[in-house]
Design a protein around this motif. Structure first.
Motif, PDB file in Angstrom:
ATOM      1  N   PRO A  52       0.950  -1.121  -0.039  1.00  0.00           N
ATOM      2  CA  PRO A  52       0.112   0.064  -0.128  1.00  0.00           C
ATOM      3  C   PRO A  52       0.823   1.273   0.043  1.00  0.00           C
ATOM      4  CG  PRO A  52      -1.032  -1.509   1.516  1.00  0.00           C
ATOM      5  CD  PRO A  52       0.357  -2.021   0.888  1.00  0.00           C
ATOM      6  N   LEU A  53       1.801   1.339   0.808  1.00  0.00           N
ATOM      7  CA  LEU A  53       2.780   2.532   0.972  1.00  0.00           C
ATOM      8  C   LEU A  53       3.581   2.559  -0.404  1.00  0.00           C
ATOM      9  CD1 LEU A  53       3.879   4.870   2.290  1.00  0.00           C
ATOM     10  CD2 LEU A  53       5.653   3.340   3.044  1.00  0.00           C
ATOM     11  N   GLN A  54       3.674   1.672  -1.120  1.00  0.00           N
ATOM     12  CA  GLN A  54       4.468   1.857  -2.421  1.00  0.00           C
ATOM     13  C   GLN A  54       3.462   2.232  -3.246  1.00  0.00           C
ATOM     14  OE1 GLN A  54       7.676   2.212  -2.413  1.00  0.00           O
ATOM     15  NE2 GLN A  54       7.865   1.905  -0.198  1.00  0.00           N
ATOM     16  N   ALA A  55       2.318   1.789  -3.452  1.00  0.00           N
ATOM     17  CA  ALA A  55       1.316   2.193  -4.560  1.00  0.00           C
ATOM     18  C   ALA A  55       0.710   3.510  -4.132  1.00  0.00           C
ATOM     19  CB  ALA A  55       0.113   1.262  -3.975  1.00  0.00           C
ATOM     20  N   LYS A  56       0.859   3.862  -2.914  1.00  0.00           N
ATOM     21  CA  LYS A  56       0.509   5.368  -2.734  1.00  0.00           C
ATOM     22  C   LYS A  56       1.512   6.560  -3.479  1.00  0.00           C
ATOM     23  CE  LYS A  56      -0.836   8.530   0.636  1.00  0.00           C
ATOM     24  NZ  LYS A  56      -1.163   9.000   2.208  1.00  0.00           N
ATOM     25  N   ARG A  57       2.926   5.974  -2.982  1.00  0.00           N
ATOM     26  CA  ARG A  57       4.160   6.690  -3.509  1.00  0.00           C
ATOM     27  C   ARG A  57       3.972   6.700  -5.065  1.00  0.00           C
ATOM     28  NH1 ARG A  57       8.778   4.770   0.498  1.00  0.00           N
ATOM     29  NH2 ARG A  57       8.178   5.977   2.337  1.00  0.00           N
ATOM     30  N   ALA A  58       3.662   5.614  -5.791  1.00  0.00           N
ATOM     31  CA  ALA A  58       3.985   5.511  -7.390  1.00  0.00           C
ATOM     32  C   ALA A  58       2.516   6.354  -7.701  1.00  0.00           C
ATOM     33  CB  ALA A  58       3.296   4.174  -7.600  1.00  0.00           C
ATOM     34  N   ALA A  59       1.184   6.346  -7.084  1.00  0.00           N
ATOM     35  CA  ALA A  59       0.207   7.055  -7.523  1.00  0.00           C
ATOM     36  C   ALA A  59       0.238   8.616  -7.398  1.00  0.00           C
ATOM     37  CB  ALA A  59      -1.026   6.587  -6.552  1.00  0.00           C
ATOM     38  N   ALA A  60       1.229   8.828  -6.237  1.00  0.00           N
ATOM     39  CA  ALA A  60       1.337  10.393  -5.963  1.00  0.00           C
ATOM     40  C   ALA A  60       2.208  11.091  -7.056  1.00  0.00           C
ATOM     41  CB  ALA A  60       1.941  10.478  -4.706  1.00  0.00           C
ATOM     42  N   THR A  61       2.987  10.301  -7.799  1.00  0.00           N
ATOM     43  CA  THR A  61       3.812  10.824  -8.761  1.00  0.00           C
ATOM     44  C   THR A  61       3.298  11.507 -10.015  1.00  0.00           C
ATOM     45  OG1 THR A  61       4.005   8.932 -10.146  1.00  0.00           O
ATOM     46  CG2 THR A  61       5.583   9.087  -8.188  1.00  0.00           C
ATOM     47  N   GLY A  62       2.027  11.007 -10.235  1.00  0.00           N
ATOM     48  CA  GLY A  62       1.277  11.486 -11.066  1.00  0.00           C
ATOM     49  C   GLY A  62       1.571  10.976 -12.927  1.00  0.00           C
ATOM     50  N   ARG A  63       2.347   9.872 -12.513  1.00  0.00           N
ATOM     51  CA  ARG A  63       2.963   9.433 -13.942  1.00  0.00           C
ATOM     52  C   ARG A  63       2.240   8.209 -14.321  1.00  0.00           C
ATOM     53  NH1 ARG A  63       8.435   7.691 -11.744  1.00  0.00           N
ATOM     54  NH2 ARG A  63       8.235   6.218 -13.587  1.00  0.00           N
ATOM     55  N   PHE A  64       1.536   7.609 -13.557  1.00  0.00           N
ATOM     56  CA  PHE A  64       0.974   6.231 -13.691  1.00  0.00           C
ATOM     57  C   PHE A  64      -0.649   6.407 -13.922  1.00  0.00           C
ATOM     58  CE2 PHE A  64       4.649   5.314 -11.442  1.00  0.00           C
ATOM     59  CZ  PHE A  64       5.481   4.726 -12.405  1.00  0.00           C
ATOM     60  N   ASP A  65      -1.225   5.710 -14.783  1.00  0.00           N
ATOM     61  CA  ASP A  65      -2.697   5.617 -15.117  1.00  0.00           C
ATOM     62  C   ASP A  65      -3.209   4.613 -14.380  1.00  0.00           C
ATOM     63  OD1 ASP A  65      -2.783   7.388 -17.475  1.00  0.00           O
ATOM     64  OD2 ASP A  65      -1.467   5.872 -18.434  1.00  0.00           O
ATOM     65  N   ALA A  66      -2.459   3.685 -13.768  1.00  0.00           N
ATOM     66  CA  ALA A  66      -2.960   2.630 -12.872  1.00  0.00           C
ATOM     67  C   ALA A  66      -1.636   1.935 -12.090  1.00  0.00           C
ATOM     68  CB  ALA A  66      -3.508   1.534 -13.541  1.00  0.00           C
ATOM     69  N   VAL A  67      -1.794   1.546 -11.101  1.00  0.00           N
ATOM     70  CA  VAL A  67      -1.053   0.480 -10.231  1.00  0.00           C
ATOM     71  C   VAL A  67      -1.688  -0.733 -10.081  1.00  0.00           C
ATOM     72  CG1 VAL A  67       0.083   0.637  -7.933  1.00  0.00           C
ATOM     73  CG2 VAL A  67      -0.369   2.668  -9.062  1.00  0.00           C
ATOM     74  N   LEU A  75      -4.848  -0.632  -0.023  1.00  0.00           N
ATOM     75  CA  LEU A  75      -4.748  -0.628  -1.652  1.00  0.00           C
ATOM     76  C   LEU A  75      -6.033   0.220  -1.951  1.00  0.00           C
ATOM     77  CD1 LEU A  75      -3.469  -3.910  -3.006  1.00  0.00           C
ATOM     78  CD2 LEU A  75      -2.027  -1.581  -2.641  1.00  0.00           C
ATOM     79  N   MET A  76      -7.088  -0.125  -1.316  1.00  0.00           N
ATOM     80  CA  MET A  76      -8.246   0.589  -1.648  1.00  0.00           C
ATOM     81  C   MET A  76      -8.019   1.901  -1.215  1.00  0.00           C
ATOM     82  SD  MET A  76     -11.385   0.732  -2.845  1.00  0.00           S
ATOM     83  CE  MET A  76     -11.956  -0.778  -3.194  1.00  0.00           C
ATOM     84  N   ARG A  77      -7.704   2.330  -0.017  1.00  0.00           N
ATOM     85  CA  ARG A  77      -7.566   3.810   0.469  1.00  0.00           C
ATOM     86  C   ARG A  77      -6.815   4.421  -0.663  1.00  0.00           C
ATOM     87  NH1 ARG A  77      -7.100   1.625   5.305  1.00  0.00           N
ATOM     88  NH2 ARG A  77      -5.125   1.596   5.488  1.00  0.00           N
ATOM     89  N   VAL A  78      -5.667   3.802  -1.054  1.00  0.00           N
ATOM     90  CA  VAL A  78      -4.668   4.529  -1.980  1.00  0.00           C
ATOM     91  C   VAL A  78      -5.667   5.077  -3.226  1.00  0.00           C
ATOM     92  CG1 VAL A  78      -2.853   4.280  -3.653  1.00  0.00           C
ATOM     93  CG2 VAL A  78      -2.603   3.339  -1.493  1.00  0.00           C
ATOM     94  N   GLN A  79      -6.270   4.293  -3.883  1.00  0.00           N
ATOM     95  CA  GLN A  79      -7.023   4.743  -5.192  1.00  0.00           C
ATOM     96  C   GLN A  79      -8.097   5.660  -4.942  1.00  0.00           C
ATOM     97  OE1 GLN A  79      -9.059   1.453  -7.433  1.00  0.00           O
ATOM     98  NE2 GLN A  79     -10.255   0.915  -5.737  1.00  0.00           N
ATOM     99  N   LEU A  80      -8.869   5.655  -3.694  1.00  0.00           N
ATOM    100  CA  LEU A  80      -9.634   6.733  -3.243  1.00  0.00           C
ATOM    101  C   LEU A  80      -9.027   7.816  -2.955  1.00  0.00           C
ATOM    102  CD1 LEU A  80     -12.203   4.377  -1.008  1.00  0.00           C
ATOM    103  CD2 LEU A  80     -12.518   5.208  -3.378  1.00  0.00           C
ATOM    104  N   GLU A  81      -7.848   7.989  -2.302  1.00  0.00           N
ATOM    105  CA  GLU A  81      -7.221   9.194  -1.945  1.00  0.00           C
ATOM    106  C   GLU A  81      -6.574   9.918  -3.093  1.00  0.00           C
ATOM    107  OE1 GLU A  81      -4.649   8.132   1.345  1.00  0.00           O
ATOM    108  OE2 GLU A  81      -6.224   7.729   2.771  1.00  0.00           O
TER     109      GLU A  81
END
Length: 148
Positions: free
Chosen positions: A51-66, A91-97
């Motif tokens: 989850p933490l790494q998913a959040k970090r990846a999502a926060a970059t703005g570089r990815f359409d999906a994780v 993981l659910m929280r990451v996508q919602l946030e």
């Protein structure tokens, strides 16, 4: 028009020989559908770190999906159930946030043993789950192209 996607694929190191098969299935599924894929693969120590790494990846703005993949097994204690629940909830929280779709290829079998039969079964199952994740990533990307 070819769909172009940038995806972060995170995979846990525990039981890597099995979990890595999800990446094989994911890449095969994307290739078969003709998606122009920009794939970043990140290895993490275990499922709990996803989850933490998913959040970090999502926060970059570089990815359409994780996509996050792990095998959480019962080692004879109840901890595996808590870990599996924490991972899925995280993981659910990451996508919602972050508003970046996050897909789980995280499995928690009731009875896993490191026998040739179980390793072969779950390796094949992870290929299938990776292909299913590829379809889900494509479907969500096509469902809401305005958000991309």
């Amino acid at each position: 028009m070819t769909l172009s996607l940038s995806v972060a694929f995170l995979k846990a190191g525990w039981h890597a020989d099995i979990v890595d098969q999800s990446l094989v299935g994911f890449e095969d599924g994307m290739r078969a559908s003709g998606v122009d894929l920009n794939l970043t693969v990140v290895d993490v120590p275990g499922a709990f770190e996803l989850p933490l790494q998913a959040k970090r990846a999502a926060a970059t703005g570089r990815f359409d999906a994780v996509v996050a993949a792990a095998l959480v097994v019962d080692g004879g204690i109840y901890r595996h159930e808590f870990v599996a629940q924490a991972v899925v909830d995280g993981l659910m929280r990451v996508q919602l946030e972050t508003d970046v779709p996050v897909f789980s290829v995280s499995l928690t079998p009731h009875h896993f043993q490191e026998t040739d039969e179980h390793v072969a079964f779950f390796s094949a199952h992870f290929v299938k789950k990776g292909m299913e994740a590829a379809k889900a990533v494509r479907d969500i990307a096509e469902l809401n192209p305005i958000a991309r």
